[in-house]
Design a protein around this motif. Structure first.
Motif, PDB file in Angstrom:
ATOM      1  N   HIS A   2      25.824 -13.021  26.729  1.00  0.00           N
ATOM      2  CA  HIS A   2      24.455 -13.310  26.289  1.00  0.00           C
ATOM      3  C   HIS A   2      24.250 -12.960  24.821  1.00  0.00           C
ATOM      4  N   ASP A   4      21.893 -15.166  22.878  1.00  0.00           N
ATOM      5  CA  ASP A   4      20.497 -14.943  23.272  1.00  0.00           C
ATOM      6  C   ASP A   4      19.948 -13.695  22.586  1.00  0.00           C
ATOM      7  N   VAL A  14      15.492 -10.038  31.090  1.00  0.00           N
ATOM      8  CA  VAL A  14      15.358 -11.423  31.562  1.00  0.00           C
ATOM      9  C   VAL A  14      16.548 -11.790  32.455  1.00  0.00           C
ATOM     10  N   VAL A  15      17.740 -11.403  32.041  1.00  0.00           N
ATOM     11  CA  VAL A  15      18.938 -11.709  32.821  1.00  0.00           C
ATOM     12  C   VAL A  15      18.871 -11.017  34.186  1.00  0.00           C
ATOM     13  N   SER A  16      18.429  -9.766  34.161  1.00  0.00           N
ATOM     14  CA  SER A  16      18.308  -9.032  35.437  1.00  0.00           C
ATOM     15  C   SER A  16      17.313  -9.701  36.359  1.00  0.00           C
ATOM     16  N   LEU A  17      16.218 -10.164  35.796  1.00  0.00           N
ATOM     17  CA  LEU A  17      15.204 -10.833  36.608  1.00  0.00           C
ATOM     18  C   LEU A  17      15.760 -12.120  37.196  1.00  0.00           C
ATOM     19  N   LYS A  18      16.471 -12.847  36.363  1.00  0.00           N
ATOM     20  CA  LYS A  18      17.048 -14.127  36.826  1.00  0.00           C
ATOM     21  C   LYS A  18      18.052 -13.900  37.942  1.00  0.00           C
ATOM     22  N   ASN A  19      18.823 -12.794  37.802  1.00  0.00           N
ATOM     23  CA  ASN A  19      19.845 -12.507  38.807  1.00  0.00           C
ATOM     24  C   ASN A  19      19.272 -11.790  40.012  1.00  0.00           C
ATOM     25  N   GLY A  20      17.989 -11.442  39.912  1.00  0.00           N
ATOM     26  CA  GLY A  20      17.319 -10.813  41.057  1.00  0.00           C
ATOM     27  C   GLY A  20      17.764  -9.403  41.301  1.00  0.00           C
ATOM     28  N   LYS A  37      10.814  -9.327  43.071  1.00  0.00           N
ATOM     29  CA  LYS A  37      11.206 -10.135  41.908  1.00  0.00           C
ATOM     30  C   LYS A  37       9.986 -10.677  41.178  1.00  0.00           C
ATOM     31  N   ALA A  53       8.906  -9.826  37.444  1.00  0.00           N
ATOM     32  CA  ALA A  53       8.786 -10.912  36.459  1.00  0.00           C
ATOM     33  C   ALA A  53       7.389 -10.922  35.861  1.00  0.00           C
TER      34      ALA A  53
END
Lengths: 669, 120
Positions: free
Chosen positions: A235, A238, A500-506, A513, A517
């Protein structure tokens, strides 16, 4: 309009010749051929290298007694560029295959749109702010441009000295030139070069535009630095784009950004380009084990020392701590790391450059703060009230609250893996009752120099801003805190992307979640709004330029009608753009003499004479009379609204000039 | 493979050039003594000598300026002069016949007035 067009073309041509061409050919010639270099890096490094090279060229010209004028500058820069081109041409034949392109600099369409969009919005904010501050009026810029104009007029580099009002043997006199320790040659050469080549005077738009250029390229420097820092991170791009957000459009105007551009805080502006480039070269040199890149880094460090001593001091402390951090974080293999460093330092490119640097320092030009022993004035602990350290609130306000909060999260995220390993090692060491077990696991991973640099950069700026006594330093604390915005922007970017990555990966801890978010979006909105709101409070319409031009007109009148033996007193408190008056006279850095801010007479440190205060505030008193007589002060320029009433009833003052804002009095003899 | 580096650099330079052009245009306008401004100045031709000739330098919409020479508070001479915007007009004053402690020159124009004086 035609005139403006011609001026513009001259400025662009001069800026390209001074701030791009020599650096481009230098980088092409000497950047290690086995290391990859993207187009964006090459552009950024070309500007930075040009800045460095122009300084060396001007100091060398001055040393050998060649007048610094348009011909000598153009010939030197063209000759130098041609020489570098020749070197590149020669060595091109002897080198093998170029290295593979780094994926870190390959962007998708979406990423390109985002990057270009961020650059555009950032430039838009800064331009909006500067349109009301482009007429030169700021105090700092006026002071610096005096020396730039002097270089352009005399063709020589200046001795930084000024006359002052002192009391000697019970009498007030104007002293001989006294050394000024906090002006450094690197702050003035590039402006002088552009002024000389383009023919543009310094009382114009070009100084602010050059500062805007340096500020903007400084943002690019941070971008390429972060791309390299996180080259191996999936990332990484990003994070770099998020960094661009935090140092681009958000807080685009607050110090040290556009406000410093318009305010002419020259040293800081130039250092904000040089510091990231220094880190860029040192990081790549150590990670890629490149002596050539280390030589580049040392060259840029040298330039920093010739440009701004405060920045150089801070950078040196950060570098030392970074080295110590790298060793500590990888203690298990510190002996190997030290051996790698030794091989780099004692390599041909580095030793050749160090020899050149030593020769230059001793034989060509030594920075004035060394010859004036000004270093003694910044060590030994705080001596002024604004040097004793900021409160945490003020530091947070200086760097921007969202940046501080997110940056703190980023800091912890960077530190966490090492802290985890360390605590695991403590428990292992306690279990095995072995000291060496403390460092188990610290020798296995790749040395993360980016972590050491980022952590040290942040910690040092934070500590010096809040607790300068730890380092026995005597420097303005608020000035230091401004340096915190760059590392905290990078750390904030890290935090943003990781979250953001952690949120996307749940896997954002065990929080729901949607809740996580939602919370994050709220915080990010706050950060964005705060950043843009910070911009908006600075972007206000101002017609200060109407007052400024009247100061210029009055100064022109005085310069035209005074003899070299006449003394003039002005006022810094109420007269707009008063520091620019001196550029109409060019007699001394401290001419006209001026009444300073009242606090400087009250703090018992800054001002030892009170003549400049009393001659304007109370000209009718005996003490003022004595000052006028003993100093031979002939003219006084004051605010019509604030200070003319003191003079109107005095018989020995003639009111000789009047406009909307100012009155000039002549002390008749 | 296209990396986008050239695009980023090109747009950066374009944004910078646009900003430069705009800001230099604004500065040229704003630093012009006359453009969009409304002020004028009054000053002696020779500030040091006893001469009383003076200039009106005009950057306002007014064009006619009325002047009075006063000894103490008494008007001893008066007149008018026309100075266009962007111009300066010299009003030569002979000091013969003028004596006194303070000789002042008051000029009014465009709803505003200014004063300069010398004390003898």
């Amino acid at each position: 309009m035609q005139n403006l067009l011609f001026e513009q073309l001259s400025l662009y041509a001069a800026a390209i010749l001074v701030l791009f061409v020599p650096g481009y050919f230098f980088v092409s010639a000497f950047f290690p051929k086995n290391k990859n270099l993207s187009g964006l890096e090459k552009f950024t490094l070309s500007v930075g290298s040009s800045f460095v090279l122009v300084g060396f060229v001007m100091m060398a010209l001055d040393r050998v007694g060649v007048r610094i004028d348009r011909l000598s500058l153009i010939l030197s820069l063209v000759f130098l560029s041609a020489a570098f081109f020749g070197v590149r041409f020669l060595f091109k034949k002897h080198k093998g295959v170029a290295p593979a392109r780094s994926d870190a600099f390959v962007f998708s369409k979406k990423q390109l749109v985002l990057i270009i969009g961020l650059l555009f919005v950032s430039m838009l904010f800064k331009t909006s702010y500067l349109k009301d501050n482009i007429v030169p009026s700021s105090t700092d810029l006026g002071h610096h441009m005096y020396w730039v104009k002097q270089i352009a007029q005399t063709g020589e580099l200046p001795d930084y000295a000024k006359k002052d009002i002192v009391e000697r043997d019970g009498k007030y006199i104007v002293s001989g030139p006294q050394n000024i320790s906090d002006l450094i040659i690197g702050e003035h050469m590039v402006f002088a070069a552009i002024s000389i080549i383009s023919g543009l005077g310094v009382i114009s738009y070009f100084p602010v535009l050059i500062l805007l250029l340096m500020n903007s390229v400084g943002v690019l420097a941070i971008f390429i630095l972060v791309l390299r820092f996180f080259e191996d991170d999936p990332h990484g791009k990003d994070i770099a784009i998020a960094s661009l957000l935090f140092i681009g459009p958000l807080f685009a105007i607050a110090p040290p950004q556009a406000k410093f551009v318009g305010g002419g805080v020259v040293g800081n502006m130039l250092s904000n380009l040089l510091i990231p480039l220094n880190f860029y070269f040192y990081f790549r040199a150590l990670k890629e084990k490149s002596a050539g890149l280390l030589a580049f880094g040392i060259m840029f460090s040298m330039a920093l020392f010739y440009t701004h001593h405060l920045s150089a001091l801070l950078f040196a402390i950060i570098l030392i701590f970074s080295a110590a951090s790298a060793l500590l974080l990888h203690f298990g293999k510190s002996h190997l790391i030290l051996w790698d460093w030794a091989k780099l330092v004692f390599s041909k490119p580095v030793l050749i450059f160090l020899a050149f640097a030593a020769f230059f320092f001793f034989a060509v030009h030594t920075p004035s703060y060394i010859t004036n022993k000004a270093v003694e004035t910044v060590v030994g602990g705080p001596s002024k009230i604004d040097h004793v350290g900021l409160t945490l609130d003020k530091f947070i306000s200086a760097v921007g609250e969202p940046r501080f909060v997110l940056g703190s999260v980023g800091f912890l995220l960077l530190l966490a893996p090492f802290a985890g390993k360390f605590f695991a090692s403590i428990s292992g060491a306690l279990r095995k009752k072995s000291f060496s077990a403390l460092f188990a696991g610290t020798g296995k991973s790749e040395v993360g120099y980016q972590n050491a640099i980022l952590l040290s950069w942040t910690v040092i700026i934070f500590l010096i801003s809040l607790y300068p006594t730890i380092f026995l330093l005597d420097i303005p604390s608020s000035r230091v805190s401004n340096y915190g915005s760059y590392p905290l922007s990078i750390l904030a970017a890290i935090a943003l992307v990781r979250i953001v990555v952690s949120l996307k990966n749940g896997n954002f801890f065990t929080l729901n979640k949607q809740l996580a978010a939602g919370g994050f979006i709220l915080f990010f909105s706050y950060a964005t709004i705060a950043g843009f709101r910070d911009n908006s409070q600075f972007v206000t319409s101002s017609d200060n330029y109407a007052k400024t031009v009247q100061t210029f007109h009055a100064s022109e009148y005085l310069a035209r009608n005074t003899a070299p033996s006449d003394n003039v007193l002005s006022d810094h408190v109420y007269v707009a753009a008063d520091s620019w008056s001196k550029l109409y006279f060019m007699r001394d850095y401290n001419f006209p003499f001026y009444r300073a801010n009242f606090s400087r007479y009250q703090n018992g440190v800054d001002k030892e004479e009170f003549c400049t205060l009393n001659m304007i505030s109370s000209p009718e008193t005996e003490e003022s009379d004595r000052c006028f007589d003993e100093l031979g002060m002939d003219y006084v320029m004051v605010s019509k609204k604030n200070d003319s009433s003191q003079f109107s009833d005095l018989d020995d003052f003639w009111q000789i000039y009047s406009n909307e804002e100012l009155i000039i009095y002549h002390k008749a003899k | 493979m296209k990396t986008g580096n050239f695009l980023i650099t090109a747009f950066f330079v374009i944004f910078l050039a646009l900003s430069f052009s705009y800001l230099s245009y604004v500065e040229t306008k704003n630093s012009d003594y006359s453009h969009g401004k409304n002020w004028w100045s009054l000053y002696f031709d020779d500030p040091k000598s006893e001469g009383l000739s003076f200039y009106v330098e005009n950057f306002s919409d007014a064009e006619e300026f009325f002047w009075e020479i006063k000894f103490e508070e008494n008007t001893v001479r008066k007149g008018s002069t026309v100075v266009s915007r962007g111009e300066k007009g010299l009003v030569p004053i002979s000091s013969s016949g003028l004596e006194g402690r303070q000789i002042s020159i008051e000029v009014s124009g465009g709803g505003d007035s200014k004063k300069i004086y010398k004390n003898f």
